[in-house]
Structure formats: structure tokens, C-alpha cells
Design a protein around this motif. Structure first.
Motif, short mmCIF file in Angstrom:
data_model
loop_
_atom_site.label_atom_id
_atom_site.label_comp_id
_atom_site.label_asym_id
_atom_site.label_seq_id
_atom_site.Cartn_x
_atom_site.Cartn_y
_atom_site.Cartn_z
N ALA A 167 0.83 -1.21 0.00
CA ALA A 167 0.00 0.00 0.00
C ALA A 167 0.86 1.26 0.00
N ALA A 168 1.97 1.22 0.74
CA ALA A 168 2.88 2.38 0.77
C ALA A 168 3.44 2.66 -0.62
N LYS A 169 3.72 1.60 -1.34
CA LYS A 169 4.30 1.75 -2.69
C LYS A 169 3.25 2.18 -3.70
N ALA A 170 2.00 1.88 -3.43
CA ALA A 170 0.93 2.08 -4.42
C ALA A 170 0.34 3.48 -4.43
N HIS A 171 0.85 4.39 -3.59
CA HIS A 171 0.24 5.72 -3.52
C HIS A 171 1.28 6.82 -3.69
N PRO A 172 1.87 6.90 -4.89
CA PRO A 172 2.88 7.94 -5.13
C PRO A 172 2.31 9.35 -5.14
N GLU A 173 0.99 9.47 -5.25
CA GLU A 173 0.37 10.80 -5.32
C GLU A 173 0.30 11.49 -3.96
N ALA A 174 0.37 10.72 -2.87
CA ALA A 174 0.22 11.30 -1.54
C ALA A 174 1.48 12.07 -1.14
N GLU A 175 1.30 13.21 -0.51
CA GLU A 175 2.44 13.97 0.02
C GLU A 175 2.98 13.34 1.29
N ALA A 176 2.08 12.69 2.05
CA ALA A 176 2.49 12.11 3.33
C ALA A 176 1.82 10.76 3.53
N ILE A 177 2.56 9.83 4.10
CA ILE A 177 2.03 8.53 4.51
C ILE A 177 2.13 8.49 6.03
N VAL A 178 1.00 8.43 6.69
CA VAL A 178 0.98 8.31 8.15
C VAL A 178 0.84 6.84 8.49
N PHE A 179 1.88 6.28 9.08
CA PHE A 179 1.92 4.84 9.33
C PHE A 179 1.58 4.55 10.78
N CYS A 180 0.39 4.02 10.99
CA CYS A 180 -0.03 3.63 12.34
C CYS A 180 0.40 2.19 12.56
N GLY A 181 1.64 2.04 12.95
CA GLY A 181 2.26 0.75 13.18
C GLY A 181 3.44 0.96 14.10
N VAL A 182 4.57 0.34 13.78
CA VAL A 182 5.77 0.52 14.58
C VAL A 182 6.92 0.96 13.69
N HIS A 183 8.05 1.25 14.32
CA HIS A 183 9.15 1.96 13.65
C HIS A 183 9.65 1.26 12.40
N PHE A 184 9.89 -0.06 12.47
CA PHE A 184 10.45 -0.73 11.30
C PHE A 184 9.48 -0.69 10.12
N MET A 185 8.18 -0.65 10.39
CA MET A 185 7.19 -0.57 9.32
C MET A 185 7.25 0.79 8.62
N ALA A 186 7.42 1.84 9.42
CA ALA A 186 7.54 3.18 8.83
C ALA A 186 8.82 3.29 8.01
N GLU A 187 9.90 2.67 8.49
CA GLU A 187 11.14 2.65 7.70
C GLU A 187 10.91 1.97 6.35
N THR A 188 10.18 0.86 6.38
CA THR A 188 9.90 0.13 5.14
C THR A 188 9.10 0.99 4.18
N ALA A 189 8.11 1.71 4.71
CA ALA A 189 7.32 2.61 3.86
C ALA A 189 8.20 3.70 3.25
N ASP A 190 9.15 4.20 4.03
CA ASP A 190 10.06 5.22 3.50
C ASP A 190 10.92 4.64 2.37
N LEU A 191 11.34 3.40 2.51
CA LEU A 191 12.15 2.76 1.49
C LEU A 191 11.38 2.55 0.19
N LEU A 192 10.09 2.26 0.30
CA LEU A 192 9.30 1.91 -0.88
C LEU A 192 8.56 3.09 -1.50
N SER A 193 8.46 4.19 -0.79
CA SER A 193 7.75 5.36 -1.31
C SER A 193 8.70 6.29 -2.05
N ARG A 194 8.16 7.31 -2.68
CA ARG A 194 8.98 8.28 -3.40
C ARG A 194 9.80 9.11 -2.42
N PRO A 195 11.00 9.55 -2.81
CA PRO A 195 11.86 10.30 -1.88
C PRO A 195 11.20 11.55 -1.31
#
Length: 432
Positions: free
Chosen positions: A121-149
Motif C-alpha cells: 500500500a505504501a508503494k501504491a500511492h505515489p500521489e500522496a504527500e504524506a504517509i501516516v503509518f499507524c504501526g511501529v518503527h520498522f514498518m515506517a522505515e519500510t514505507a520510506d524505502l518503498l515510497s517516493r523520496p
């Protein structure tokens, strides 16, 4: 806090509040769970409900003080503020919620899923300016890796870590690799079958630095959804697998694939050669790291026996992070998504005893009233770190976004990004 709480069913938080107030005969592992997590954010530790054996590493992220307006707001007020902020932000923000999140947070998520699904899901939404990840730290890191810079990945509470992920740090893993190289020789040496001595496999529940290590050494990331597929991938490329940090997922998955237990030595990072001799390592098929999930370690064979005695015909499904005797005693084991789909597929009213985090279990019970669904562990004890994400923090980061300020942005070090992304892309391609 005042005002009337939202009418939510289920709500683990509401149940804990009732227990603490003496209005319920149920039991919770820690009555401090009834307090706002901001009461504990400044202290080292994983928070109320965590295992006493889980020692948080020095230097782990801590959350700064949440503004008083959010600490004192009622549940209904926070709900309204979140809804209003989402309305203003629109498609500029995507909220991801893990299955283990409290109901008061999940109801605001645009996508709810396990770590594999939310990575997609993090990878599938390049249009969003922000991804708010309601999970834990490693999950947010993964979203940062897979999303646009340029996308900002936000973790509402920086103190939401993961004790399992912390059980394998990059220094320990690199030291392990060096010791294994002394035993096996060059790790990039290919044998007659085209396989190298060891393929490293890290569970999603690990830091970005470890995912980067895996990517640099020809390895892959796995989730509980695709662990078997990943091990098949790894066995095709290596004579052995180094699996970390969760020993139980590795053992249960490899055992189901026919790997004998005697060929799965444990690696204790605090002992030379992980506490093994060279002969055991030479014969190894899977080297298991000495790590575990405190939530899933709460489940026992005795709980399964009691469930069968009290509910004849009960169908017991547990998560593969549970210890092997629990998995063996259950009828089935599978990821959170497997558990959900198994319940959805049941055509006749069925009694299910589920061995996974209580927020998901109670949500499934509410979604499928035709079945009787209960948690194997009668003590209400949510994942302590997931529980650090509270509607107060979600309202705060969203309203700050409305005001033009990004709070709690999670970024991965530049030298880790590329190899970690390679390991994650391999994971996403290994569809279960």
C-alpha cells in the motif's frame, strides 16, 4: 479526560478501562495500559504490557511531549479532529493501519493490513504527500524505502518500536556473518550447483540497516505471509539460510518444509559461533537467530488444551511466531491475513480459538458474529508498542500537516536505502 467515549465494538481500550475501574471481571496484563501512552513516552522501555525480559537498546527513539490539548481531549473530540483534518488534507495524505492497532485508530485508516499488505500500500500511492503509518518503527522505515523520496512517512509516536526487531542489531549480524565466513569460507563462492554457502533472510520485523545488510549479501526480506516462498527462493540460491530475528517463524516454516530440527541450530549473538560448534554449523540447513515476539510467546499448549476442553470441536489457529509446541498443538498456523481468510471462508457457524494479538481477534469476532471467536490467552494484553499509537498522536500529526508542518518523519540513511530496497523488492516479488 472527559466527555462520552465513542460507541465502538470492539474496543480493547474500553475493555481495559472497564477492568481498571472494577467494572469487568476480565484480566489485563498491566492496568497502566488504561493510561495515555504519553505518560510513559519519556521513559526507556517498550511501555506497559511489555515483557520484563525485553530490554530496550540505549538510544532507541523517544517521543517528545504531546501538547496538552491532545492529552486532555476526549475520545470523541479526538475522533472529530482526525476526521476534520483528513477532510482538509484529502488525497494529500494516506493513513496505513496495522491489524494490531487499537480500534480507535484503525477506524481512521485508509488501508488496514499486515506488514506485507501495508508495504504494498505504501508503494501504491505515489500521489500522496504524506504517509501516516499507524504501526511501529520498522514498518515506517519500510514505507520510506518503498515510497517516493519526496513523500514524508510519519510515525505518530516515535516510541512505537518493536522488541523483536531490536533483538538483532546490525553490529551483531555483521559479527555473525564474519564468524560464519571463518567456518564456510568466502560467502560469494558458488558450488557446483550454483549455490553460495549462506543466504541471509530477515523477517520484516527488523531495522532498515539489517534489511540493507541482507540486500548487500544477496538475501531477501520475508513476512509471515510469504515465509515459505522466501525460504524456497533462498534454498535455490544457498546451501543454508541465516534467518533472523524471529526463531519461531523460521523454525515453524522450515519444519513444515521438511527440514529436520537437528539441522536448525540456534545462533546466540552473545556467544562465540552463536553457541555452536563448527560441525553443527557445517550440517546446518537453517541457522536461527535467538529472537522472538513477546506477544506470541504468551500463547501456550495449556491454553489450547483448555480451549478444547471448554469448546469441543473448536478450531485452533495460531500465528507462526508462536513457539513450535503451540503451532504443533494447533489445528492450523498462518499469518494474520491467513487467519482472517480462514474465518471468512468458514461457511458454517464455527468456534475459533485464535493465537495472535488481541485487537485483531476482537475485531474478527465483531465482524463475524455468526462464529464464536476468542483469543487463546484470556488475559487482555495488546502489543505494547503498537498500543503507543493513540488517537491523540494521530490527531496531532494530522493537524500539524494541515498547518504545513511535518512531525515525526521517518527517514532511512542514504547508504542503506538502495540495498534495503533491493531486499524488499525481492520480498514483494515472492508472492505467497
Amino acid at each position: 479526560m472527559n466527555a462520552t467515549p465513542l460507541t465502538l465494538s470492539p474496543s480493547v481500550d474500553h475493555e481495559i478501562q472497564r477492568i481498571t475501574a472494577g467494572l469487568s471481571d476480565a484480566e489485563t496484563c498491566n492496568t497502566d495500559l488504561a493510561a495515555g501512552p504519553w505518560n510513559f513516552d519519556g521513559r526507556p522501555g517498550y511501555g506497559p504490557g511489555s515483557s520484563m525480559g525485553d530490554v530496550i537498546p540505549v538510544g532507541s527513539p523517544r517521543q517528545g511531549e504531546l501538547p496538552v490539548a491532545y492529552r486532555e481531549a476526549s475520545e470523541a473530540d479526538l475522533h472529530e479532529r482526525i476526521v476534520a483534518a483528513k477532510r482538509v488534507l484529502g488525497d494529500r495524505v494516506v493513513i496505513l493501519g496495522h491489524f494490531y492497532q487499537r480500534e480507535e485508530v484503525v477506524l481512521h485508516a485508509d488501508y488496514v493490513g499486515d506488514s506485507f499488505q501495508l508495504a504494498n500500500a505504501a508503494k501504491a500511492h505515489p500521489e500522496a504527500e504524506a504517509i501516516v503509518f499507524c504501526g511501529v518503527h520498522f514498518m515506517a522505515e519500510t514505507a520510506d524505502l518503498l515510497s517516493r523520496p519526496e513523500q514524508a512517512v510519519i510515525l505518530p509516536n516515535l516510541a512505537a518500536g518493536c522488541s523483536m526487531a531490536d533483538m538483532a542489531n546490525i553490529d551483531q549480524v555483521e559479527d555473525c556473518w564474519e564468524q560464519l565466513e571463518d567456518v564456510y569460507g568466502p560467502m560469494d563462492a558458488v558450488d557446483a550447483d550454483g549455490r553460495v554457502p549462506v543466504i541471509p533472510v530477515t523477517y520484516m520485523n527488523s531495522s532498515a540497516a539489517i534489511k540493507g545488510f541482507v540486500g548487500r549479501h544477496g538475501g531477501i526480506v520475508c513476512t509471515s505471509s510469504n515465509a515459505r516462498t522466501v525460504l524456497e527462493w533462498a534454498f535455490a540460491r544457498g546451501r543454508r539460510v541465516l534467518f533472523f530475528p524471529d526463531q519461531h517463524l523460521g523454525r515453524n516454516t522450515a519444519k513444515a518444509m521438511g527440514v529436520p530440527l537437528e539441522r536448525m541450530p540456534m545462533w546466540n549473538p552473545n556467544r562465540p559461533l552463536g553457541g555452536n560448534d563448527e560441525a553443527a554449523l557445517d550440517d546446518a540447513r537453517v541457522i536461527l537467530w535467538h529472537g522472538f515476539c513477546s506477544v506470541h510467546r504468551r500463547f501456550t499448549v495449556d491454553q489450547i488444551d483448555r480451549a478444547r476442553a471448554e469448546h469441543p470441536g473448536v478450531r485452533v489457529i495460531v500465528h507462526p511466531e508462536c513457539p513450535m509446541p503451540v503451532v504443533d498443538a494447533a489445528d492450523e498456523a498462518g499469518s494474520t491475513d491467513y487467519i482472517r481468510k480462514a474465518i471468512q471462508a468458514a461457511t458454517e457457524p464455527t468456534t475459533f480459538a485464535i493465537g495472535t494479538e488481541v485487537n485483531l481477534v476482537q475485531r474478527l469476532a465483531a465482524e463475524h458474529p455468526q462464529h464464536t471467536i476468542f483469543c487463546l490467552d484470556p488475559v487482555i494484553c495488546p502489543c505494547s508498542t503498537m498500543y503507543r499509537i493513540h488517537p491523540g498522536y494521530l490527531a496531532w500529526v494530522l493537524e500539524e500537516l494541515v498547518a504545513g508542518t511535518v512531525r515525526n518523519r521517518i527517514t532511512v540513511a542514504a547508504d542503506v536505502v538502495e540495498p534495503a530496497r533491493i531486499a524488499l523488492e525481492r520480498m514483494l516479488a515472492a508472492k505467497p
